[in-house]
Structure formats: C-alpha cells, structure tokens
Design a protein around this motif. Sequence first.
Motif, PDB file in Angstrom:
ATOM      1  N   ARG A   1       3.467   6.441   4.964  1.00 51.11           N
ATOM      2  CA  ARG A   1       4.790   5.903   4.626  1.00 51.11           C
ATOM      3  C   ARG A   1       4.837   4.390   4.814  1.00 51.11           C
ATOM      4  NH1 ARG A   1       6.544  10.893   6.998  1.00 51.11           N
ATOM      5  NH2 ARG A   1       6.767   9.899   9.043  1.00 51.11           N
TER       6      ARG A   1
ATOM      7  N   ARG B   1       2.821   2.758   1.931  1.00 47.04           N
ATOM      8  CA  ARG B   1       3.569   2.861   0.670  1.00 47.04           C
ATOM      9  C   ARG B   1       4.722   1.862   0.638  1.00 47.04           C
ATOM     10  NH1 ARG B   1       6.271   8.536  -0.817  1.00 47.04           N
ATOM     11  NH2 ARG B   1       7.377   8.030   1.121  1.00 47.04           N
ATOM     12  N   ARG B   2       5.418   1.748   1.761  1.00 45.81           N
ATOM     13  CA  ARG B   2       6.571   0.843   1.807  1.00 45.81           C
ATOM     14  C   ARG B   2       6.155  -0.626   1.721  1.00 45.81           C
ATOM     15  NH1 ARG B   2       8.268   2.199   6.461  1.00 45.81           N
ATOM     16  NH2 ARG B   2       7.462   0.410   7.626  1.00 45.81           N
TER      17      ARG B   2
ATOM     18  N   GLN C   1       2.655  -0.863  -1.685  1.00 41.18           N
ATOM     19  CA  GLN C   1       2.532  -0.162  -2.959  1.00 41.18           C
ATOM     20  C   GLN C   1       2.701  -1.093  -4.157  1.00 41.18           C
ATOM     21  OE1 GLN C   1       3.766   4.120  -4.170  1.00 41.18           O
ATOM     22  NE2 GLN C   1       5.609   2.886  -4.363  1.00 41.18           N
ATOM     23  N   ASP C   2       3.624  -2.042  -4.075  1.00 40.35           N
ATOM     24  CA  ASP C   2       3.869  -2.934  -5.211  1.00 40.35           C
ATOM     25  C   ASP C   2       2.663  -3.798  -5.544  1.00 40.35           C
ATOM     26  OD1 ASP C   2       6.382  -1.903  -5.408  1.00 40.35           O
ATOM     27  OD2 ASP C   2       7.378  -3.562  -4.371  1.00 40.35           O
TER      28      ASP C   2
ATOM     29  N   LEU D   1      -0.492  -2.767  -5.381  1.00 39.44           N
ATOM     30  CA  LEU D   1      -1.636  -1.950  -5.776  1.00 39.44           C
ATOM     31  C   LEU D   1      -1.710  -1.805  -7.292  1.00 39.44           C
ATOM     32  CD1 LEU D   1      -1.328   0.957  -3.169  1.00 39.44           C
ATOM     33  CD2 LEU D   1      -2.928  -0.959  -3.096  1.00 39.44           C
TER      34      LEU D   1
ATOM     35  N   ASP E   1      -2.971   0.612 -10.668  1.00 40.88           N
ATOM     36  CA  ASP E   1      -2.706   2.024 -10.961  1.00 40.88           C
ATOM     37  C   ASP E   1      -3.647   2.951 -10.204  1.00 40.88           C
ATOM     38  OD1 ASP E   1      -0.678   1.296 -12.616  1.00 40.88           O
ATOM     39  OD2 ASP E   1      -1.831   1.483 -14.478  1.00 40.88           O
TER      40      ASP E   1
ATOM     41  N   ARG F   1      -2.515   3.114  -6.579  1.00 44.42           N
ATOM     42  CA  ARG F   1      -1.305   3.925  -6.407  1.00 44.42           C
ATOM     43  C   ARG F   1      -1.627   5.415  -6.511  1.00 44.42           C
ATOM     44  NH1 ARG F   1       1.060   0.018  -9.995  1.00 44.42           N
ATOM     45  NH2 ARG F   1       2.360  -1.473  -8.850  1.00 44.42           N
ATOM     46  N   LYS F   2      -2.512   5.751  -7.442  1.00 46.99           N
ATOM     47  CA  LYS F   2      -2.892   7.158  -7.612  1.00 46.99           C
ATOM     48  C   LYS F   2      -3.609   7.672  -6.371  1.00 46.99           C
ATOM     49  CE  LYS F   2      -5.323  10.261 -10.786  1.00 46.99           C
ATOM     50  NZ  LYS F   2      -6.137  10.356 -12.032  1.00 46.99           N
TER      51      LYS F   2
ATOM     52  N   LEU G   1      -3.326   6.455  -3.323  1.00 44.38           N
ATOM     53  CA  LEU G   1      -2.352   6.516  -2.237  1.00 44.38           C
ATOM     54  C   LEU G   1      -1.479   7.755  -2.359  1.00 44.38           C
ATOM     55  CD1 LEU G   1      -1.007   5.126   0.215  1.00 44.38           C
ATOM     56  CD2 LEU G   1       0.469   3.917  -1.410  1.00 44.38           C
ATOM     57  N   HIS G   2      -1.101   8.088  -3.584  1.00 38.46           N
ATOM     58  CA  HIS G   2      -0.220   9.236  -3.816  1.00 38.46           C
ATOM     59  C   HIS G   2      -0.838  10.535  -3.303  1.00 38.46           C
ATOM     60  CE1 HIS G   2       2.935  11.568  -5.665  1.00 38.46           C
ATOM     61  NE2 HIS G   2       2.051  12.261  -6.375  1.00 38.46           N
TER      62      HIS G   2
ATOM     63  N   ASP H   1       0.227  11.747   0.163  1.00 39.98           N
ATOM     64  CA  ASP H   1       1.634  12.056   0.407  1.00 39.98           C
ATOM     65  C   ASP H   1       1.755  13.502   0.898  1.00 39.98           C
ATOM     66  OD1 ASP H   1       4.350  12.405   0.433  1.00 39.98           O
ATOM     67  OD2 ASP H   1       4.687  11.630  -1.588  1.00 39.98           O
TER      68      ASP H   1
END
Length: 312
Positions: free
Chosen positions: A249, A252-253, A256-257, A259, A261, A264-265, A267-268, A271
């Motif tokens: 968390r 991501r907070r 994330q902006d 990163l 694509d 982000r994938k 990192l996802h 979750d």
Amino acid sequence: MSDFSIAVDMHGGDYGFSAMGEAVYASLPYLPETLSVVLCGEESSLAPFIQRNRLEPLVDSGRIRLVYAHNVPVGASASAFYKKHSDSSLVRSVALQKEGAVTLSLSAGDTGALYGAALFLLGRQSGIERPALAATVPSARGSVVLLLDVGANLTCRSQHLIDFAHLGSTFMERVITAPPVVSLLNVGMESHKGTREVRQAHEALSKSSRLVYDGYIEGNRVLTGDADVIVCNGFVGNAVLKLSEGIFRFVRREFQDGLNDRGRKKLHCFDAELYGAVPLLGVRGHVYKAHGSSSVTALTNALVTAAKTLYL
C-alpha cells in the motif's frame, strides 16, 4: 444440478452484510454455473437483498439458497463461540458442511470463532494436531508461495510445524506440477539459530522422505520464489503477511505514478485484494477465511478464489 456449493457467512467482517452482499452479487458472473451459493444470514437482511438485486430467478433455480441465521457479535470468548451460538451465521455456514449440504464454508468473521467451529464441527484430518491458515503470496518469479501458518496458531510446538509442512506441500501439489519445495522461516541459515521448536522441526524435516525440504529460509527471501511452501508459527506468519500488505500500500501510494506499465502490472500482482481469502488446512472439509477488514473487491475475489479451488 450443482456440482459444488459454498456457504457464505453474510454477517462476518468489519462491514457486515452490506459488503458481503455486494460481493456475492458482484461475484455471480464469475462463478461456475454448476456452483450454488448458500447465503447464511438474517431473514430481515436476506429478503430485501434478493428483491433489490432481482435475484428471485436464481433462488427459484437453486443457484442461490437461503439459510436463515442470526447476526451474533463474537465478543471475547471467540474459541467457545460455536458452543453458545449454533444459530449464528458463522457457525451455520460451517455446520451446513458437516450436514453435507455444502462443499465449502467462507467467512470474514473472527478467526478464533471460525477456527473453533471448524475444529468442533468438521474435526481434524488424521494425524494433524492443529490446522493452519495458509496464504498464497506472489513471488518475483511469477509463481505463488504458500505461507503457513498466518494466524490460527500464535505459538507452535515442533510437531505442529512439521504438520504444517506436510499440509502445505499437499496443497501446493494441486497448484504446481513439480514437487513443492518446502522451507522453514528462520532468523538465520546456521543450524544453531532459531527457537528450539524451529530447530527440532528442521531436524525432523531434514530426515523426511515425503517432502522436498530445502532447510531454512530468511525473511528477505520469502518473495523470491526459492521455496514453494514456507512454514512458520501463526504469530510470525501473520506479521509477515500484514507487513507485506502494508509495504504494498505504501509503494502504491508513493510511487505508482512514476512507474511504467510493466512496473504497475508487476506491482498489481502484490495486491492482497486479488486473493481475498485463505484456506484453513488440516480440517475435514473446506473452510476459507477472509480478512475482517476486507473490501467488497477483496470479498468478491475471496468467493471466486474459493470456488476455483473446488474445481482443481
């Protein structure tokens, strides 16, 4: 005709019926048509839910079944909850499995209450002293790692850790093709390090011909994929699991902006809401526990994840 059925404790979790109701509705398109969902809850909550979401045809067809049970707060005596509140939604969701009416029970309610109900009503598997909650976490290799125990047993004897190793290996044999590699979580790799219980379990597992045991593993390698099954007591496992969720968390907070694509994938995948619920291994049946603080998304994925395991 249903192949399998899931009993859902509709009042479990911090957000109660509202969140679980939304999750049930959201999960229906993703559940196999040969699976029926049994909703355990107050009639005063279930009836408006069915009407509001126009689910009467699914009730008529048997895809959704209703079992009326009370919304009872667990309170302090969680382990003895099943004795006093057999008519609660949590206990009824497990009792239906004992009665042969459902295949799997799912709750976001109190861990101790669910553990006690599962032990009392379903019983332990032969040779298992204590069942364990087992969480799957993603690894850097793209595979999943099974971590157990993650909260059912805060303290463990060496035999419990040995049992967890066998339970975890058996579970992962259904998930991966190669024999699962098992390791014990420890504070170091040296043979003299760790608690007495961990050292004794290590000695016994090293002699086992039934497992692919690879010795100790440290916390910085939990997510590397070097082991398929990582064994620890519930206090340590719960701390590791929640720390990893907190780090996710935070990252991501904060990042994330920045990163791309691919980032982000990647990192996802970490979750925790994607996985939703964890199985209680070692009982004579299928019991899944979701976080009490689970969101609607997490509960939806909990239902879908639990259903998938029945069809493995």
